[in-house]
Design a protein around this motif. Structure first.
Motif, PDB file in Angstrom:
ATOM      1  N   TRP A  89      43.231 -16.116   0.878  1.00 37.31           N
ATOM      2  CA  TRP A  89      42.315 -15.124   0.308  1.00 37.31           C
ATOM      3  C   TRP A  89      42.984 -13.756   0.194  1.00 37.31           C
ATOM      4  O   TRP A  89      42.749 -13.016  -0.775  1.00 37.31           O
ATOM      5  CB  TRP A  89      41.051 -15.027   1.163  1.00 37.31           C
ATOM      6  N   LEU A  90      43.830 -13.408   1.159  1.00 42.29           N
ATOM      7  CA  LEU A  90      44.533 -12.137   1.106  1.00 42.29           C
ATOM      8  C   LEU A  90      45.480 -12.079  -0.092  1.00 42.29           C
ATOM      9  O   LEU A  90      45.574 -11.067  -0.784  1.00 42.29           O
ATOM     10  CB  LEU A  90      45.304 -11.903   2.408  1.00 42.29           C
ATOM     11  N   VAL A  91      46.190 -13.183  -0.320  1.00 45.15           N
ATOM     12  CA  VAL A  91      47.087 -13.238  -1.473  1.00 45.15           C
ATOM     13  C   VAL A  91      46.282 -13.133  -2.772  1.00 45.15           C
ATOM     14  O   VAL A  91      46.709 -12.490  -3.733  1.00 45.15           O
ATOM     15  CB  VAL A  91      47.931 -14.524  -1.451  1.00 45.15           C
ATOM     16  N   ALA A  92      45.109 -13.762  -2.801  1.00 42.78           N
ATOM     17  CA  ALA A  92      44.253 -13.698  -3.993  1.00 42.78           C
ATOM     18  C   ALA A  92      43.826 -12.259  -4.282  1.00 42.78           C
ATOM     19  O   ALA A  92      43.730 -11.851  -5.451  1.00 42.78           O
ATOM     20  CB  ALA A  92      43.033 -14.591  -3.804  1.00 42.78           C
ATOM     21  N   ILE A 241      38.233 -39.044   1.793  1.00 44.13           N
ATOM     22  CA  ILE A 241      39.668 -38.766   1.880  1.00 44.13           C
ATOM     23  C   ILE A 241      39.874 -37.268   1.668  1.00 44.13           C
ATOM     24  O   ILE A 241      39.433 -36.704   0.671  1.00 44.13           O
ATOM     25  CB  ILE A 241      40.453 -39.547   0.806  1.00 44.13           C
ATOM     26  N   ILE A 242      40.535 -36.630   2.640  1.00 43.98           N
ATOM     27  CA  ILE A 242      40.975 -35.252   2.434  1.00 43.98           C
ATOM     28  C   ILE A 242      42.240 -35.310   1.596  1.00 43.98           C
ATOM     29  O   ILE A 242      43.272 -35.799   2.045  1.00 43.98           O
ATOM     30  CB  ILE A 242      41.251 -34.545   3.778  1.00 43.98           C
ATOM     31  N   ASP A 243      42.152 -34.849   0.375  1.00 43.43           N
ATOM     32  CA  ASP A 243      43.257 -34.946  -0.574  1.00 43.43           C
ATOM     33  C   ASP A 243      43.842 -33.554  -0.821  1.00 43.43           C
ATOM     34  O   ASP A 243      43.158 -32.680  -1.350  1.00 43.43           O
ATOM     35  CB  ASP A 243      42.757 -35.545  -1.894  1.00 43.43           C
ATOM     36  N   PRO A 244      45.108 -33.318  -0.434  1.00 43.82           N
ATOM     37  CA  PRO A 244      45.701 -31.997  -0.693  1.00 43.82           C
ATOM     38  C   PRO A 244      45.647 -31.600  -2.159  1.00 43.82           C
ATOM     39  O   PRO A 244      45.524 -30.415  -2.470  1.00 43.82           O
ATOM     40  CB  PRO A 244      47.154 -32.175  -0.225  1.00 43.82           C
ATOM     41  N   ALA A 245      45.736 -32.579  -3.068  1.00 44.47           N
ATOM     42  CA  ALA A 245      45.696 -32.252  -4.498  1.00 44.47           C
ATOM     43  C   ALA A 245      44.370 -31.599  -4.874  1.00 44.47           C
ATOM     44  O   ALA A 245      44.338 -30.683  -5.701  1.00 44.47           O
ATOM     45  CB  ALA A 245      45.921 -33.512  -5.331  1.00 44.47           C
ATOM     46  N   VAL A 246      43.274 -32.053  -4.267  1.00 50.70           N
ATOM     47  CA  VAL A 246      41.962 -31.456  -4.546  1.00 50.70           C
ATOM     48  C   VAL A 246      41.917 -30.028  -4.009  1.00 50.70           C
ATOM     49  O   VAL A 246      41.365 -29.122  -4.635  1.00 50.70           O
ATOM     50  CB  VAL A 246      40.842 -32.317  -3.930  1.00 50.70           C
ATOM     51  N   THR A 247      42.521 -29.824  -2.829  1.00 52.84           N
ATOM     52  CA  THR A 247      42.550 -28.475  -2.253  1.00 52.84           C
ATOM     53  C   THR A 247      43.392 -27.538  -3.103  1.00 52.84           C
ATOM     54  O   THR A 247      43.005 -26.393  -3.352  1.00 52.84           O
ATOM     55  CB  THR A 247      43.097 -28.519  -0.816  1.00 52.84           C
ATOM     56  N   TYR A 248      44.549 -28.012  -3.564  1.00 54.73           N
ATOM     57  CA  TYR A 248      45.385 -27.164  -4.421  1.00 54.73           C
ATOM     58  C   TYR A 248      44.661 -26.834  -5.727  1.00 54.73           C
ATOM     59  O   TYR A 248      44.775 -25.730  -6.265  1.00 54.73           O
ATOM     60  CB  TYR A 248      46.720 -27.842  -4.720  1.00 54.73           C
ATOM     61  N   TYR A 252      43.951 -22.918  -6.808  1.00 58.15           N
ATOM     62  CA  TYR A 252      44.305 -22.276  -8.073  1.00 58.15           C
ATOM     63  C   TYR A 252      43.083 -21.930  -8.901  1.00 58.15           C
ATOM     64  O   TYR A 252      43.143 -21.011  -9.738  1.00 58.15           O
ATOM     65  CB  TYR A 252      45.304 -23.138  -8.842  1.00 58.15           C
ATOM     66  N   MET A 253      41.973 -22.591  -8.677  1.00 61.72           N
ATOM     67  CA  MET A 253      40.730 -22.181  -9.327  1.00 61.72           C
ATOM     68  C   MET A 253      40.281 -20.827  -8.770  1.00 61.72           C
ATOM     69  O   MET A 253      39.917 -19.910  -9.529  1.00 61.72           O
ATOM     70  CB  MET A 253      39.644 -23.231  -9.113  1.00 61.72           C
ATOM     71  N   VAL A 254      40.326 -20.676  -7.435  1.00 61.57           N
ATOM     72  CA  VAL A 254      39.982 -19.402  -6.804  1.00 61.57           C
ATOM     73  C   VAL A 254      40.962 -18.318  -7.252  1.00 61.57           C
ATOM     74  O   VAL A 254      40.575 -17.181  -7.554  1.00 61.57           O
ATOM     75  CB  VAL A 254      39.989 -19.546  -5.269  1.00 61.57           C
ATOM     76  N   PHE A 255      42.237 -18.673  -7.286  1.00 59.72           N
ATOM     77  CA  PHE A 255      43.278 -17.750  -7.727  1.00 59.72           C
ATOM     78  C   PHE A 255      42.973 -17.243  -9.138  1.00 59.72           C
ATOM     79  O   PHE A 255      43.057 -16.039  -9.409  1.00 59.72           O
ATOM     80  CB  PHE A 255      44.618 -18.488  -7.692  1.00 59.72           C
ATOM     81  N   TYR A 256      42.588 -18.145 -10.014  1.00 63.59           N
ATOM     82  CA  TYR A 256      42.322 -17.757 -11.398  1.00 63.59           C
ATOM     83  C   TYR A 256      41.026 -16.970 -11.521  1.00 63.59           C
ATOM     84  O   TYR A 256      40.912 -16.081 -12.370  1.00 63.59           O
ATOM     85  CB  TYR A 256      42.288 -19.000 -12.288  1.00 63.59           C
ATOM     86  N   GLU A 500      41.187 -21.770 -20.815  1.00 59.07           N
ATOM     87  CA  GLU A 500      42.090 -21.362 -19.737  1.00 59.07           C
ATOM     88  C   GLU A 500      41.824 -22.137 -18.455  1.00 59.07           C
ATOM     89  O   GLU A 500      42.758 -22.462 -17.714  1.00 59.07           O
ATOM     90  CB  GLU A 500      41.928 -19.867 -19.462  1.00 59.07           C
ATOM     91  N   ILE A 501      40.559 -22.417 -18.167  1.00 56.86           N
ATOM     92  CA  ILE A 501      40.225 -23.146 -16.935  1.00 56.86           C
ATOM     93  C   ILE A 501      40.921 -24.496 -16.914  1.00 56.86           C
ATOM     94  O   ILE A 501      41.371 -24.966 -15.862  1.00 56.86           O
ATOM     95  CB  ILE A 501      38.698 -23.315 -16.814  1.00 56.86           C
ATOM     96  N   PHE A 502      41.028 -25.107 -18.075  1.00 54.88           N
ATOM     97  CA  PHE A 502      41.635 -26.437 -18.133  1.00 54.88           C
ATOM     98  C   PHE A 502      43.154 -26.368 -18.334  1.00 54.88           C
ATOM     99  O   PHE A 502      43.901 -27.063 -17.651  1.00 54.88           O
ATOM    100  CB  PHE A 502      41.000 -27.246 -19.268  1.00 54.88           C
ATOM    101  N   ALA A 503      43.623 -25.525 -19.244  1.00 53.35           N
ATOM    102  CA  ALA A 503      45.054 -25.511 -19.570  1.00 53.35           C
ATOM    103  C   ALA A 503      45.849 -24.626 -18.624  1.00 53.35           C
ATOM    104  O   ALA A 503      46.849 -25.055 -18.042  1.00 53.35           O
ATOM    105  CB  ALA A 503      45.247 -25.061 -21.019  1.00 53.35           C
ATOM    106  N   SER A 504      45.430 -23.391 -18.448  1.00 55.71           N
ATOM    107  CA  SER A 504      46.215 -22.441 -17.669  1.00 55.71           C
ATOM    108  C   SER A 504      46.138 -22.709 -16.172  1.00 55.71           C
ATOM    109  O   SER A 504      47.162 -22.726 -15.481  1.00 55.71           O
ATOM    110  CB  SER A 504      45.740 -21.012 -17.974  1.00 55.71           C
ATOM    111  N   VAL A 505      44.937 -22.913 -15.648  1.00 52.84           N
ATOM    112  CA  VAL A 505      44.786 -23.188 -14.208  1.00 52.84           C
ATOM    113  C   VAL A 505      45.524 -24.462 -13.822  1.00 52.84           C
ATOM    114  O   VAL A 505      46.237 -24.511 -12.822  1.00 52.84           O
ATOM    115  CB  VAL A 505      43.291 -23.292 -13.831  1.00 52.84           C
ATOM    116  N   THR A 506      45.371 -25.492 -14.628  1.00 54.30           N
ATOM    117  CA  THR A 506      46.036 -26.762 -14.323  1.00 54.30           C
ATOM    118  C   THR A 506      47.550 -26.629 -14.430  1.00 54.30           C
ATOM    119  O   THR A 506      48.293 -27.271 -13.682  1.00 54.30           O
ATOM    120  CB  THR A 506      45.537 -27.872 -15.263  1.00 54.30           C
ATOM    121  N   GLY A 507      48.024 -25.778 -15.341  1.00 54.48           N
ATOM    122  CA  GLY A 507      49.459 -25.543 -15.445  1.00 54.48           C
ATOM    123  C   GLY A 507      50.024 -24.917 -14.176  1.00 54.48           C
ATOM    124  O   GLY A 507      51.088 -25.316 -13.682  1.00 54.48           O
ATOM    125  N   LEU A 508      49.330 -23.920 -13.620  1.00 58.13           N
ATOM    126  CA  LEU A 508      49.754 -23.318 -12.354  1.00 58.13           C
ATOM    127  C   LEU A 508      49.794 -24.359 -11.235  1.00 58.13           C
ATOM    128  O   LEU A 508      50.745 -24.428 -10.444  1.00 58.13           O
ATOM    129  CB  LEU A 508      48.789 -22.191 -11.966  1.00 58.13           C
TER     130      LEU A 508
END
Length: 610
Positions: A89-92, A241-248, A252-256, A500-508
């Motif tokens: 959150w601080l980095v965000a 299942i705790i999936d790191p991919a879902v967390t990432y 990046y959704m929060v980041f965006y 952007e939500i689909f293309a840019s966020v997913t790209g990051l």
């Protein structure tokens, strides 16, 4: 020999044979060995019998909590993410303040450059016209996405991500100071505006490049889980299942979202431009960035800060050069050089480095088509602003309309994160990165389609028709545009935001997840570089900026973005089926490093940190 001993010996012999086969294939999977029925479970194309299937299904959900799920559980159980650590959150917040500054300034550049200082076309400063304004605005965006390469080199080889952000943040402040001072009325009156503006955008571009290439990997570095794990939810008893991919994906959704909260600076700066002057808006952006720098320094003790990795990026480019020269991706490996008797030079890397570089290049393949998307995206801060000027504003500044882009993101991103994506996970609907990126391209094409149709209706409206801003639209010395309401432009901005939500966020997300640990900044910089290529293509389209040709520019971008989205999905959709396998590469890398360290120390394995 007693019968039971013979039976045990037979079992042992078959298990050993199976292990030998698996060793030849590269690994031993104890889950493949079945001592209850038929001794060895089928592999390859062999068909399991009914008893095997029954047994597998009975044992399919027996994995204890905090352990890695088996294949059956990966297929059947719902996947969830974890909460973000405080450091993330601080980095965000850092990114929010930087983007507040960037968009607050950049959003005014079109009017600042295009319109004259005398106010005959509304508030302006340099009076260089539409084409020059679009060219310089596009150049600034291009420059800001070339410089991340330098920021990544500094971070990976010399300073690390944190200190690179601090140093380049100071450079950014110098650029903002020049922009503010040369936008003061006294500076503009004495001809300092144009020179100050060019110097400012060059320095700001260097600063934002150093920050941009490192903030996105830094926020993901704060989350440390690399493997999936089973968890039983305490309230419902549901096994998930705790999936790191879902967390990432959530990170990046929060980041965006934070990026676009910052972009709402454009709610204030157009009014400050109109009612006070450009200098006041630039001063506010300068002050906001100072707040962000304070947050960077004050939060240092909370961050997970990884040390620089050495000459990883420069070595990567050298290795790529060897690959191209020899037309062989294994050519830079020391083992390859030794095998073919090329021992004249000492290479500063090992075989593992080249394997990681090959993985990074595979990850970069999906970014090849992104420049087309960024050409479309760049319209919202350039030609869309000029288009809004051709319509009746009714008191709304033409550059205020840009805010509907971040507003759309802030509205739809939480809906996707909290409702749509969990619904897909619950019902096992796979909407994985390649599909999301392709959908983003198609939504962007709809934005261009809408803009082209709107431009057509502007040309059909009086009093100036296909020559907007002619003398017939002048009221009290100010051109007010054709008789069509500025609010009609809103859907074009909102469609860009949704894309952007689909293309840019997913790209990051993809740039971080698929990059090897030693090359996170490198791959992130490669992803950001696609922005630069997009803006370079936009520069080539500058002759099409103007009336009535711009309508055909929007039409061409609509067709191009749609076709590229379809082609992208056709070429890369198979990568979605390998998503789980690719996401495990970081965990496997850590295992190899752990084994190597243990071999050197002669110790025993330590448990993986979860």
């Amino acid at each position: 020999m007693p019968e039971h001993e013979m039976h045990a010996a037979e079992i042992h012999e078959q298990v050993v044979e199976q292990e030998v086969v698996q060793e030849k294939r590269g690994s031993i999977d104890p889950d493949k060995v079945n001592l209850d029925l038929d001794f060895v479970s089928p592999t390859g194309k062999e068909k399991p019998n009914a008893l095997d299937t029954q047994h597998d299904s009975e044992q399919s959900s027996d994995t204890p909590d905090d352990e890695e799920p088996n294949d059956y559980e990966k297929e059947k159980l719902r996947r969830v993410g974890e909460g973000l650590p405080v450091a993330a959150w601080l980095v965000a917040i850092i990114e929010l303040s930087e983007r507040f500054t960037y968009y607050g300034c950049q959003g005014l550049f079109q009017n600042y450059i295009q319109k004259p200082l005398d106010g005959s076309l509304g508030r302006g400063a340099l009076g260089r016209g539409h084409q020059t304004a679009t060219a310089l605005t596009t150049f600034f965006s291009l420059w800001c996405y070339v410089t991340p390469i330098f920021g990544a080199i500094v971070a990976d080889q010399y300073l690390g991500k944190y200190w690179t952000i601090v140093v380049f943040g100071c450079v950014y402040l110098v650029g903002l100071l020049i922009l503010w001072v040369t936008a003061l009325p006294v500076a503009l009156a004495n001809g300092a505006g144009m020179g100050g503006f060019i110097a400012a955008i060059l320095i700001i571009g260097i600063g934002t490049g150093g920050i941009k290439s490192n903030v996105a990997p830094l926020i993901a570095d704060q989350y440390t889980r690399k493997r999936m794990a089973i968890k039983t939810l305490p309230k419902t008893g549901e096994r998930v299942i705790i999936d790191p991919a879902v967390t990432y994906q959530r990170i990046y959704m929060v980041f965006y979202v934070c990026i676009n909260i910052g972009a709402l600076s454009l709610l204030a700066t157009p009014y400050m431009e109109r009612d006070i002057g450009f200098w006041s808006a630039y001063l506010m952006c300068f002050c906001m960035f100072c707040v962000g720098m304070v947050a960077v320094v004050a939060g240092k003790k909370y961050y997970i800060v990884r040390p620089p990795q050495g000459s990883v990026i420069t070595n990567a480019f050298k290795a790529i050069g060897i690959m191209i020269k020899n037309r062989n991706m294994d050519a830079p490996k020391p083992s390859y050089q030794e095998e073919f008797g090329r021992q004249g030079q000492t290479l500063p890397w090992d075989d593992l480095f080249i394997d990681e570089l090959k993985r990074a290049l595979v990850a970069c393949r999906v970014f090849v088509f992104y420049p087309i998307y960024w050409v479309v995206y760049s319209q919202f801060s350039g030609n869309f602003v000029s288009q809004a000027e051709q319509m009746r504003g009714h008191g709304i500044p033409n550059d205020l309309m840009q805010n509907f882009d971040p507003i759309a993101i802030l509205f739809f991103a939480p809906i996707l994160d909290q409702i749509v994506y969990p619904f897909f996970q619950k019902h096992h609907i796979k909407f994985r990165p390649i599909a999301r990126i392709s959908f983003g391209f198609i939504v962007a094409s709809l934005s261009m389609c809408y803009a082209a149709i709107l431009q057509h209706y502007i040309y059909k409206s009086g009093p100036c028709y296909d020559r907007p801003l002619c003398d017939l639209s002048e009221v009290n010395g100010v051109n007010i545009g054709n008789n069509i309401h500025i609010a009609i432009q809103t859907p074009a901005y909102m469609l860009i935001g949704i894309s952007e939500i689909f293309a840019s966020v997913t790209g990051l997300e993809y740039a971080y997840m698929k990059a090897p640990p030693s090359m996170k900044s490198f791959v992130q910089a490669m992803y950001l570089l696609t922005n630069a290529f997009g803006y370079a293509i936009g520069e080539a389209f500058t002759p099409l900026v103007g009336d009535p040709k711009i309508m055909w520019l929007f039409t061409g971008l609509c067709v191009g973005s749609f076709c590229v989205g379809c082609l992208f999905y056709g070429l890369f959709r198979k990568l979605d089926s390998k998503e789980d396998e690719m996401n495990m590469l970081d965990a496997k890398h850590e295992e190899l490093e752990n084994k190597a360290a243990l071999a050197r120390a002669g110790g025993e394995p330590v448990g993986e940190k979860r």
